[in-house]
Design a protein around this motif. Structure first.
Motif, PDB file in Angstrom:
ATOM      1  N   SER A  16       0.948  -5.634   5.376  1.00 28.63           N
ATOM      2  CA  SER A  16       1.611  -6.555   6.305  1.00 28.63           C
ATOM      3  C   SER A  16       0.701  -7.038   7.437  1.00 28.63           C
ATOM      4  CB  SER A  16       2.870  -5.900   6.886  1.00 28.63           C
ATOM      5  OG  SER A  16       2.507  -4.791   7.664  1.00 28.63           O
ATOM      6  N   LYS A  24      10.025  -8.076  -0.953  1.00 28.31           N
ATOM      7  CA  LYS A  24      10.650  -9.238  -0.298  1.00 28.31           C
ATOM      8  C   LYS A  24      10.901 -10.322  -1.342  1.00 28.31           C
ATOM      9  CE  LYS A  24       8.807  -8.449   4.258  1.00 28.31           C
ATOM     10  NZ  LYS A  24       7.800  -8.736   5.267  1.00 28.31           N
ATOM     11  N   THR A  38      11.757  -5.517  -7.075  1.00 26.71           N
ATOM     12  CA  THR A  38      13.117  -5.520  -7.632  1.00 26.71           C
ATOM     13  C   THR A  38      14.052  -5.672  -6.448  1.00 26.71           C
ATOM     14  OG1 THR A  38      12.965  -3.110  -7.582  1.00 26.71           O
ATOM     15  CG2 THR A  38      12.800  -4.131  -9.727  1.00 26.71           C
ATOM     16  N   VAL A  54       6.057  -6.684  -9.061  1.00 29.59           N
ATOM     17  CA  VAL A  54       6.662  -5.345  -9.093  1.00 29.59           C
ATOM     18  C   VAL A  54       8.056  -5.362  -8.446  1.00 29.59           C
ATOM     19  CG1 VAL A  54       6.299  -2.909  -8.524  1.00 29.59           C
ATOM     20  CG2 VAL A  54       4.329  -4.390  -8.867  1.00 29.59           C
ATOM     21  N   THR A  86       8.207   0.891 -16.213  1.00 22.60           N
ATOM     22  CA  THR A  86       8.298   2.082 -15.358  1.00 22.60           C
ATOM     23  C   THR A  86       9.074   3.190 -16.079  1.00 22.60           C
ATOM     24  OG1 THR A  86       8.222   0.755 -13.352  1.00 22.60           O
ATOM     25  CG2 THR A  86       9.181   2.934 -13.134  1.00 22.60           C
ATOM     26  N   ARG A 144       0.830  -1.215   0.000  1.00 23.13           N
ATOM     27  CA  ARG A 144       0.000   0.000   0.000  1.00 23.13           C
ATOM     28  C   ARG A 144       0.859   1.256   0.000  1.00 23.13           C
ATOM     29  NH1 ARG A 144      -2.392  -0.286   6.223  1.00 23.13           N
ATOM     30  NH2 ARG A 144      -0.523  -1.139   7.169  1.00 23.13           N
ATOM     31  N   SER A 145       2.021   1.199  -0.671  1.00 27.52           N
ATOM     32  CA  SER A 145       2.890   2.379  -0.683  1.00 27.52           C
ATOM     33  C   SER A 145       2.312   3.481  -1.555  1.00 27.52           C
ATOM     34  CB  SER A 145       4.289   1.998  -1.190  1.00 27.52           C
ATOM     35  OG  SER A 145       4.224   1.696  -2.559  1.00 27.52           O
TER      36      SER A 145
END
Ligand code: NAP
Length: 297
Positions: A196, A217, A237, A235, A281, A172-173
């Motif tokens: 989390s 992670k 990296t 997503v 991106t 949820r960043s």
């Protein structure tokens, strides 16, 4: 056979289109990137942006500022770029040193030059458009965060149906999870956001048609989270071997949040790492730069 969501191929297609468009402009769209300190990881991301810019005929003005710079001085550097007519887009490369107030610095960027889409003005427009306030007269100022934009382009170009589908975003960043969720909602998916504190994520994940994983992670999302027929976007990296080896990692050792070997045997479509969301991106960032250039003419 599993469908590979090929971000590398699509990013090359976008590069060709942007190159043709830019060749008709009176001057090259120019992106300013402010880097604080010289973190190897950030430098590697910036190099990829420079390479893409070169390919399409855009320019990158790379400014490196010392690690001990204050929030105020950094904001002043942004102000200078805001008023520079030869700069069309501005990025402050994240992460910033902890003592810097990143929200204050980002808010200083002119929304018209905010090609990362992180100012509250652009976030507000994204929120509004996701809920139907999509006023075409107002779109010139809208910059959608590049990773989120790239994910939706990849899904749409790969003909993955979204309308009426159940979509889960894990993470949820501000940079990834939240904007992706809003864009999926705009595509008429029924969207859930996990984080989390989510209880029984494997069960929740299996209830969805499309799952976007952005947790940071390595290989976290394994076969226990998936069932047949799902579409998985990775997503993540991450470096398996640690940041000190990032130069090599950027070539060969980049690892996603999804355990590709396990998950690709079960699901119907998956984006690889590398070659999935990463190149999308960069391509989406330069799409934003072209939008910014046109809005400043
Ligand atoms: P972030 O700010 O650290 O956010 C991670 C999110 O994952 C948080 O919302 C966190 O939940 C959630 N999370 C952590 N552990 C979890 C768990 N066990 N179960 C469920 N959710 C969990 O990271 P980010 O900036 O969004 O980036 C995520 C990943 O994407 C990273 O690997 C990053 O490098 C990568 N990334 C890639 C690109 C690209 O171009 N390919 C661009 C940006 C980021 P809480 O909120 O509860 O803490």
């Amino acid at each position: 056979m599993v469908q590979i969501l090929d971000g590398k191929k699509l990013s090359e297609k976008i590069a060709d289109r942007l190159k043709r468009e830019i060749s008709k402009f009176p001057k090259a769209p120019t992106l300013a990137i402010i880097q604080v300190g010289e973190k190897r990881e950030s430098s590697s991301y910036i190099d990829r942006k420079k390479k893409f810019a070169e390919k399409i005929g855009a320019k990158v003005h790379h400014i490196i500022l010392e690690e001990k710079i204050t929030t105020e001085k950094l904001a002043e550097a942004v102000e200078v770029l805001n008023s520079d007519k030869n700069i069309h887009g501005i990025i402050v490369q994240l992460p910033l040193p902890k003592k810097i107030d990143r929200f204050k610095v980002i808010e200083t960027i002119s929304p018209l030059k905010d090609v990362d889409g992180l100012t509250s003005a652009n976030a507000g427009l994204l929120y509004e458009s996701a809920f139907g306030g999509n006023d075409p007269k107002n779109v010139s100022a809208r910059m959608i965060p590049a990773t989120a934009k790239g994910i939706i382009s990849l899904l749409k170009e790969s003909k993955i149906p979204l309308a009426g589908k159940k979509a889960l975003v894990v993470g949820r960043s501000l940079l990834v999870g939240k904007p992706v969720a809003l864009l999926l909602l705009k595509e008429n998916a029924t969207v859930t956001i996990a984080h989390s504190k989510t209880v029984d994520l494997p069960k929740l994940s299996k209830e969805n048609d499309v799952v976007v994983v952005a947790v940071g992670k390595p290989k976290f999302f394994n076969k226990s989270f998936v069932k047949k027929g799902q579409v998985i976007v990775d997503v993540g990296t991450n470096s398996l071997t640690g940041p000190k080896l990032l130069e090599e990692v950027s070539k060969t050792k980049l690892v996603g949040d999804v355990d590709f070997d396990q998950v690709s045997k079960v699901v119907s479509a998956i984006s690889p790492v590398p070659g999935g969301v990463g190149p999308m991106t960069v391509a989406s960032l330069f799409e934003n730069l072209v939008v910014a250039f046109k809005s400043q003419k």
